[in-house]
Design a protein around this motif. Structure first.
Motif, PDB file in Angstrom:
ATOM      1  N   VAL A 126       0.255  -7.284   6.334  1.00 50.33           N
ATOM      2  CA  VAL A 126      -1.157  -7.140   5.974  1.00 50.33           C
ATOM      3  C   VAL A 126      -1.897  -6.318   7.032  1.00 50.33           C
ATOM      4  CG1 VAL A 126      -3.312  -8.368   5.530  1.00 50.33           C
ATOM      5  CG2 VAL A 126      -1.157  -9.283   4.644  1.00 50.33           C
ATOM      6  N   LYS A 127      -1.612  -6.560   8.286  1.00 53.75           N
ATOM      7  CA  LYS A 127      -2.268  -5.799   9.354  1.00 53.75           C
ATOM      8  C   LYS A 127      -1.929  -4.316   9.261  1.00 53.75           C
ATOM      9  CE  LYS A 127      -2.916  -9.346  12.923  1.00 53.75           C
ATOM     10  NZ  LYS A 127      -2.550  -9.773  14.297  1.00 53.75           N
ATOM     11  N   ALA A 131      -1.245  -2.645   6.569  1.00 54.07           N
ATOM     12  CA  ALA A 131      -2.019  -2.110   5.445  1.00 54.07           C
ATOM     13  C   ALA A 131      -3.471  -1.894   5.842  1.00 54.07           C
ATOM     14  CB  ALA A 131      -1.935  -3.059   4.252  1.00 54.07           C
ATOM     15  N   ALA A 132      -4.035  -2.838   6.594  1.00 51.57           N
ATOM     16  CA  ALA A 132      -5.434  -2.741   6.994  1.00 51.57           C
ATOM     17  C   ALA A 132      -5.676  -1.550   7.912  1.00 51.57           C
ATOM     18  CB  ALA A 132      -5.870  -4.035   7.686  1.00 51.57           C
ATOM     19  N   ILE A 133      -4.713  -1.241   8.762  1.00 50.46           N
ATOM     20  CA  ILE A 133      -4.844  -0.125   9.702  1.00 50.46           C
ATOM     21  C   ILE A 133      -4.544   1.207   9.029  1.00 50.46           C
ATOM     22  CG2 ILE A 133      -3.892   0.874  11.830  1.00 50.46           C
ATOM     23  CD1 ILE A 133      -3.349  -2.016  12.761  1.00 50.46           C
ATOM     24  N   ASN A 134      -3.688   1.169   8.011  1.00 48.56           N
ATOM     25  CA  ASN A 134      -3.246   2.402   7.333  1.00 48.56           C
ATOM     26  C   ASN A 134      -3.482   2.320   5.822  1.00 48.56           C
ATOM     27  OD1 ASN A 134      -1.578   3.597   9.769  1.00 48.56           O
ATOM     28  ND2 ASN A 134      -0.904   1.475   9.547  1.00 48.56           N
ATOM     29  N   PRO A 135      -4.718   2.132   5.375  1.00 50.96           N
ATOM     30  CA  PRO A 135      -4.948   1.903   3.946  1.00 50.96           C
ATOM     31  C   PRO A 135      -4.513   3.046   3.037  1.00 50.96           C
ATOM     32  CG  PRO A 135      -7.026   2.301   5.091  1.00 50.96           C
ATOM     33  CD  PRO A 135      -5.978   2.102   6.139  1.00 50.96           C
ATOM     34  N   GLY A 136      -4.784   4.294   3.444  1.00 52.49           N
ATOM     35  CA  GLY A 136      -4.396   5.426   2.605  1.00 52.49           C
ATOM     36  C   GLY A 136      -2.894   5.538   2.460  1.00 52.49           C
ATOM     37  N   LEU A 137      -2.185   5.406   3.556  1.00 55.31           N
ATOM     38  CA  LEU A 137      -0.729   5.507   3.534  1.00 55.31           C
ATOM     39  C   LEU A 137      -0.114   4.306   2.812  1.00 55.31           C
ATOM     40  CD1 LEU A 137      -0.189   6.807   7.158  1.00 55.31           C
ATOM     41  CD2 LEU A 137       0.063   8.116   5.041  1.00 55.31           C
ATOM     42  N   PHE A 138      -0.720   3.137   2.982  1.00 56.92           N
ATOM     43  CA  PHE A 138      -0.213   1.954   2.293  1.00 56.92           C
ATOM     44  C   PHE A 138      -0.356   2.116   0.787  1.00 56.92           C
ATOM     45  CE2 PHE A 138      -0.665  -2.294   0.462  1.00 56.92           C
ATOM     46  CZ  PHE A 138       0.495  -2.898   0.939  1.00 56.92           C
ATOM     47  N   ARG A 139      -1.492   2.649   0.354  1.00 49.92           N
ATOM     48  CA  ARG A 139      -1.673   2.882  -1.078  1.00 49.92           C
ATOM     49  C   ARG A 139      -0.639   3.887  -1.594  1.00 49.92           C
ATOM     50  NH1 ARG A 139      -7.410   2.475   0.304  1.00 49.92           N
ATOM     51  NH2 ARG A 139      -8.325   0.698  -0.800  1.00 49.92           N
ATOM     52  N   ALA A 152      -2.626  -7.960   1.213  1.00 46.35           N
ATOM     53  CA  ALA A 152      -2.861  -6.632   1.775  1.00 46.35           C
ATOM     54  C   ALA A 152      -3.869  -5.854   0.935  1.00 46.35           C
ATOM     55  CB  ALA A 152      -1.547  -5.862   1.873  1.00 46.35           C
ATOM     56  N   HIS A 153      -3.691  -5.877  -0.374  1.00 50.51           N
ATOM     57  CA  HIS A 153      -4.627  -5.171  -1.246  1.00 50.51           C
ATOM     58  C   HIS A 153      -6.005  -5.833  -1.236  1.00 50.51           C
ATOM     59  CE1 HIS A 153      -2.579  -1.845  -3.181  1.00 50.51           C
ATOM     60  NE2 HIS A 153      -1.470  -2.565  -3.122  1.00 50.51           N
ATOM     61  N   MET A 154      -6.033  -7.123  -1.110  1.00 51.84           N
ATOM     62  CA  MET A 154      -7.309  -7.827  -0.998  1.00 51.84           C
ATOM     63  C   MET A 154      -8.101  -7.309   0.201  1.00 51.84           C
ATOM     64  SD  MET A 154      -7.835 -11.922  -0.418  1.00 51.84           S
ATOM     65  CE  MET A 154      -9.422 -12.613   0.054  1.00 51.84           C
ATOM     66  N   VAL A 155      -7.408  -7.097   1.308  1.00 50.76           N
ATOM     67  CA  VAL A 155      -8.072  -6.627   2.522  1.00 50.76           C
ATOM     68  C   VAL A 155      -8.514  -5.179   2.398  1.00 50.76           C
ATOM     69  CG1 VAL A 155      -7.696  -6.078   4.963  1.00 50.76           C
ATOM     70  CG2 VAL A 155      -6.985  -8.294   4.056  1.00 50.76           C
ATOM     71  N   ILE A 156      -7.609  -4.288   1.962  1.00 57.00           N
ATOM     72  CA  ILE A 156      -7.969  -2.864   1.943  1.00 57.00           C
ATOM     73  C   ILE A 156      -8.973  -2.525   0.851  1.00 57.00           C
ATOM     74  CG2 ILE A 156      -5.768  -2.214   2.984  1.00 57.00           C
ATOM     75  CD1 ILE A 156      -4.832  -1.196   0.300  1.00 57.00           C
ATOM     76  N   GLU A 157      -9.143  -3.435  -0.099  1.00 53.20           N
ATOM     77  CA  GLU A 157     -10.154  -3.228  -1.129  1.00 53.20           C
ATOM     78  C   GLU A 157     -11.484  -3.901  -0.782  1.00 53.20           C
ATOM     79  OE1 GLU A 157      -8.215  -4.671  -4.611  1.00 53.20           O
ATOM     80  OE2 GLU A 157      -6.715  -3.047  -4.595  1.00 53.20           O
ATOM     81  N   GLY A 158     -11.551  -4.496   0.436  1.00 52.85           N
ATOM     82  CA  GLY A 158     -12.802  -5.075   0.894  1.00 52.85           C
ATOM     83  C   GLY A 158     -13.162  -6.409   0.293  1.00 52.85           C
ATOM     84  N   ARG A 159     -12.203  -7.111  -0.291  1.00 52.03           N
ATOM     85  CA  ARG A 159     -12.503  -8.382  -0.947  1.00 52.03           C
ATOM     86  C   ARG A 159     -12.961  -9.487   0.008  1.00 52.03           C
ATOM     87  NH1 ARG A 159     -13.412  -7.746  -6.108  1.00 52.03           N
ATOM     88  NH2 ARG A 159     -12.751  -9.868  -6.578  1.00 52.03           N
ATOM     89  N   PRO A 160     -12.561  -9.480   1.288  1.00 53.44           N
ATOM     90  CA  PRO A 160     -13.081 -10.515   2.191  1.00 53.44           C
ATOM     91  C   PRO A 160     -14.596 -10.539   2.285  1.00 53.44           C
ATOM     92  CG  PRO A 160     -11.141  -9.529   3.151  1.00 53.44           C
ATOM     93  CD  PRO A 160     -11.484  -8.707   1.938  1.00 53.44           C
TER      94      PRO A 160
END
Length: 205
Positions: free
Chosen positions: A97-98, A100-108, A169-177
């Protein structure tokens, strides 16, 4: 483009230059902002170079995805191992998850099977290697056989373990928190203060 740069390309660095340039575009603009022309311009090469060396957009993005999985693997493989299956699985999921949070574009990007050649042997190996310790941790926790790159079989325990980390991971990079926390840095706060509890609830000792 300098003479030194041209010389380095002649020695086989052009592909790497295009991969790095593409990676930076995706970091800043997301995969939606990526084009072969932008990659060529950023790398300082002719517009036709990416297609020539990677057979088009999918080939270049697959190379970027392979490099991304290698980076993910480096991150996960350096995480501490306690020998306690539940704890090791939680540690691997947190690292996932971390990343993904640091690399959202590459993770997507690595999730977009429509944009990459997910059957490319190098891609398949890179993705397996990146998640190897994660897979072993999940197998140990569920008392199952660890994943085998040569056996493409459905493993319910692994699907469950990956779905959990992937969903978080997707929850975090999509700003759901932001729906849970009234803070300007809700994503990082969620990761640092709440995610461990979520994972402990999911995979208790």
């Amino acid at each position: 483009m300098s003479g030194a740069t041209r010389d380095s390309y002649h020695h086989g660095d052009l592909k790497t230059a295009l991969i790095v340039a593409s990676e930076e575009i995706i970091r800043t603009e997301g995969v939606e902002g990526f084009t072969l022309r932008k990659a060529a311009k950023s790398a300082g090469v002719s517009p036709g170079a990416p297609s020539h060396h990677f057979n088009g957009t999918k080939g270049l993005l697959t190379a970027v995805a392979i490099r991304t999985f290698e980076k993910l693997g480096n991150e996960l493989n350096t995480l501490p191992s306690s020998g306690i299956p539940a704890q090791d699985l939680r540690t691997q999921a947190l690292g996932y998850v971390k990343f993904a949070a640091i690399n959202p574009g590459l993770f997507r990007l690595i999730c977009r099977v429509d944009l990459i050649d997910f059957k490319d042997p190098a891609f398949m190996q890179a993705s397996f290697d990146a998640l190897n310790r994660y897979g072993h941790a999940a197998a140990a926790y569920f008392g199952q056989e660890p994943p085998d790159v040569n056996k493409r079989v459905f493993r319910p325990y692994m699907a469950s373990a990956m779905a959990t980390a992937h969903g978080l991971a997707h929850m975090v990079i999509e700003g759901r928190p932001a729906l849970l926390l009234d803070k300007p840095d809700s994503d990082s706060t969620f990761i640092e203060t709440m995610l461990s509890s979520v994972l402990l609830t999911t995979w208790p000792d």
